[in-house]
Design a protein around this motif. Structure first.
Motif, short mmCIF file in Angstrom:
data_model
loop_
_atom_site.label_atom_id
_atom_site.label_comp_id
_atom_site.label_asym_id
_atom_site.label_seq_id
_atom_site.Cartn_x
_atom_site.Cartn_y
_atom_site.Cartn_z
N GLY A 140 9.31 -5.74 16.61
CA GLY A 140 8.71 -6.56 17.64
C GLY A 140 9.74 -7.10 18.62
O GLY A 140 9.40 -7.80 19.56
N GLY A 141 10.99 -6.80 18.37
CA GLY A 141 12.01 -7.30 19.27
C GLY A 141 12.83 -8.37 18.61
O GLY A 141 12.61 -8.72 17.45
N GLU A 142 13.73 -8.92 19.40
CA GLU A 142 14.74 -9.80 18.81
C GLU A 142 14.21 -11.20 18.50
O GLU A 142 14.94 -12.02 17.94
N VAL A 143 12.96 -11.49 18.84
CA VAL A 143 12.45 -12.85 18.57
C VAL A 143 11.44 -12.88 17.42
O VAL A 143 10.75 -13.86 17.22
N MET A 144 11.36 -11.81 16.66
CA MET A 144 10.31 -11.73 15.63
C MET A 144 10.84 -11.19 14.31
O MET A 144 10.14 -10.46 13.61
N ASP A 145 12.09 -11.54 13.97
CA ASP A 145 12.67 -10.93 12.76
C ASP A 145 11.83 -11.21 11.52
O ASP A 145 11.55 -10.34 10.71
N LEU A 146 11.40 -12.47 11.38
CA LEU A 146 10.73 -12.86 10.15
C LEU A 146 9.29 -12.32 10.09
O LEU A 146 8.83 -11.87 9.04
N TYR A 147 8.60 -12.37 11.21
CA TYR A 147 7.24 -11.81 11.26
C TYR A 147 7.31 -10.33 10.87
O TYR A 147 6.55 -9.86 10.02
N ASP A 148 8.25 -9.62 11.49
CA ASP A 148 8.36 -8.20 11.19
C ASP A 148 8.71 -7.97 9.73
O ASP A 148 8.14 -7.09 9.08
N ALA A 149 9.64 -8.78 9.20
CA ALA A 149 10.02 -8.61 7.79
C ALA A 149 8.82 -8.84 6.88
O ALA A 149 8.60 -8.11 5.91
N SER A 150 8.01 -9.86 7.22
CA SER A 150 6.85 -10.15 6.36
C SER A 150 5.87 -8.99 6.38
O SER A 150 5.22 -8.69 5.38
N LYS A 151 5.74 -8.33 7.51
CA LYS A 151 4.78 -7.23 7.61
C LYS A 151 5.36 -5.93 7.04
O LYS A 151 4.65 -5.14 6.43
N TRP A 152 6.68 -5.71 7.25
CA TRP A 152 7.32 -4.53 6.63
C TRP A 152 7.16 -4.62 5.12
O TRP A 152 7.00 -3.61 4.45
N GLY A 153 7.25 -5.83 4.58
CA GLY A 153 7.14 -6.00 3.14
C GLY A 153 5.81 -5.46 2.60
O GLY A 153 5.71 -5.08 1.43
N LEU A 154 4.80 -5.43 3.45
CA LEU A 154 3.49 -4.95 3.01
C LEU A 154 3.54 -3.48 2.60
O LEU A 154 2.67 -3.01 1.86
N ASN A 155 4.56 -2.76 3.09
CA ASN A 155 4.68 -1.34 2.69
C ASN A 155 4.84 -1.21 1.18
O ASN A 155 4.41 -0.22 0.59
N GLY A 156 5.51 -2.20 0.57
CA GLY A 156 5.68 -2.16 -0.88
C GLY A 156 4.33 -2.17 -1.59
O GLY A 156 4.09 -1.41 -2.54
N PHE A 157 3.44 -3.04 -1.12
CA PHE A 157 2.10 -3.10 -1.73
C PHE A 157 1.28 -1.85 -1.39
O PHE A 157 0.58 -1.30 -2.22
N LEU A 158 1.41 -1.42 -0.14
CA LEU A 158 0.64 -0.25 0.31
C LEU A 158 0.92 0.94 -0.61
O LEU A 158 -0.01 1.54 -1.17
N PHE A 159 2.19 1.26 -0.75
CA PHE A 159 2.52 2.47 -1.51
C PHE A 159 2.37 2.24 -3.02
O PHE A 159 1.85 3.09 -3.73
N GLY A 160 2.85 1.08 -3.49
CA GLY A 160 2.77 0.82 -4.94
C GLY A 160 1.33 0.75 -5.41
O GLY A 160 0.95 1.39 -6.41
N TRP A 161 0.50 0.00 -4.69
CA TRP A 161 -0.90 -0.15 -5.11
C TRP A 161 -1.67 1.17 -4.95
O TRP A 161 -2.47 1.54 -5.80
N ALA A 162 -1.40 1.87 -3.84
CA ALA A 162 -2.14 3.13 -3.61
C ALA A 162 -1.88 4.09 -4.76
O ALA A 162 -2.80 4.74 -5.27
#
Ligand SMILES: NC(=O)c1ccc[n+]([C@@H]2O[C@H](COP(=O)([O-])OP(=O)(O)OC[C@H]3O[C@@H](n4cnc5c(N)ncnc54)[C@H](O)[C@@H]3O)[C@@H](O)[C@H]2O)c1
Length: 299
Positions: free
Chosen positions: A176-198
């Motif tokens: 999202g750019g240089e002002v959204m590090d934490l938002y992006d990190a929180s959403k990237w983290g969802l990949n763990g659930f996506l792949f693990g749960w799937a």
């Protein structure tokens, strides 16, 4: 293949303002019973509107980052509807965070954004998955993420520059750019659930997918840009920008179409809905982060 959703039951989190109510209303229009929750009091007004669509509905003021609240919503929905089939984990928080923010702000941001976007989707997912497994009739988990993590159709395959794309130098960079590090990190983290749960849940007929949303007209995006919440208060420049955003009713219809694929449909997919692409459910992409074998439980 397209299945009927009528008679199924769903939970939609974060449904007081923004895109959430559109998910709830689109599901109700398909005959789905809907339980909604939000930290805003306005959520208590939504069930009556959903009931007017001819389905069962109920709602709570509840915070998805709090385990007791999560338990109340999931137990309440199961009790009222006799079970649960669909979770739309939509509740989200987003504001500016900077790499050199002081530690007090950094911690408050972490608890706010990661608490809702990652911990909230984690807790809601865990609580609903336990019910789905107990019921043994499959189901759907839809996590709401962001297009920051699927730049232009990736992973690994970049989208060709579409005629309609508003990004001047497509493909645009990830994030999202240089002002959204934490938002992006929180959403990237969802990949763990996506792949693990799937992987863990496919053999139980439970699909797990994520909506990687681009700019969609909502309370959040207007707040982020400092735009008025009401269309009739926009200036000309704001109105032009807003006109490029997706409509929440269209993104909600994409989710409905995803659910209508039924148990044989896609799983483990980050579904990219970014500005400039048509707001439709595109065909599934080949799974590149995980193998078909691992999805089928043989690796
Ligand atoms: N609108 C966009 O352009 C956009 C783009 C990418 C991703 N998203 C994602 O879509 C989802 C919905 O966003 P939106 O734009 O409608 O936002 P919004 O702020 O307009 O609505 C979000 C709703 O979630 C609720 N909420 C926040 N924290 C909560 C919590 N802890 N527990 C329960 N409810 C909570 C809010 O009160 C609000 O009603 C979010 O996950 C967001 O990150 C939105």
């Amino acid at each position: 293949m397209s299945i009927s959703l009528a008679g199924k039951s769903a939970i939609v989190t974060g449904a007081a303002v923004g895109i959430g109510p559109a998910y709830a209303e689109a599901l109700a229009a398909e005959g789905v019973n809907v339980a909604v929750c939000d930290i805003r009091e306005e959520i208590l007004e939504l069930p009556a509107k959903l009931k007017a669509q001819g389905v069962k509905a109920l709602g709570w003021v509840a915070d998805v980052s709090k385990p007791d609240d999560v338990r109340q919503v999931v137990d309440g929905a199961v009790e009222a509807f006799g079970g649960i089939d669909i979770l739309i984990s939509n509740a989200g928080k987003c504001w500016v965070s900077l790499p050199d923010d002081d530690l007090d702000k950094a911690l408050a941001d972490y608890e706010g954004m990661v608490g809702t976007n990652l911990k909230g989707e984690y807790l809601m997912g865990r609580a609903v998955i336990a019910e789905l497994l107990k019921q043994g009739r499959g189901g759907d988990i839809v996590n709401v993420a962001t297009d920051h993590m699927v730049t232009c159709g990736s992973p690994f395959e970049l989208c060709p520059k579409l005629e309609a794309c508003t990004w001047k130098d497509a493909p645009r960079p990830t994030g999202g750019g240089e002002v959204m590090d934490l938002y992006d990190a929180s959403k990237w983290g969802l990949n763990g659930f996506l792949f693990g749960w799937a992987k863990a849940l496919r053999s139980h007929g439970i699909r797990v997918n994520a909506m990687c949303m681009g700019a969609t007209d909502s309370w959040m995006i207007r707040d982020f840009y400092g735009y008025p919440q009401s269309r009739d208060k926009e200036n000309e420049e704001q109105a032009e920008e807003v006109a490029t955003w997706m409509a929440k009713e269209d993104t909600a219809q994409v989710v409905v179409n995803l659910l209508k694929e039924g148990p044989e449909g896609r799983t483990a997919q980050n579904i990219n809905l970014c500005v400039g692409r048509p707001t439709v459910l595109e065909p599934p992409l080949p799974n590149k982060y995980i193998t078909e074998e691992s999805l089928n439980g043989s690796a």
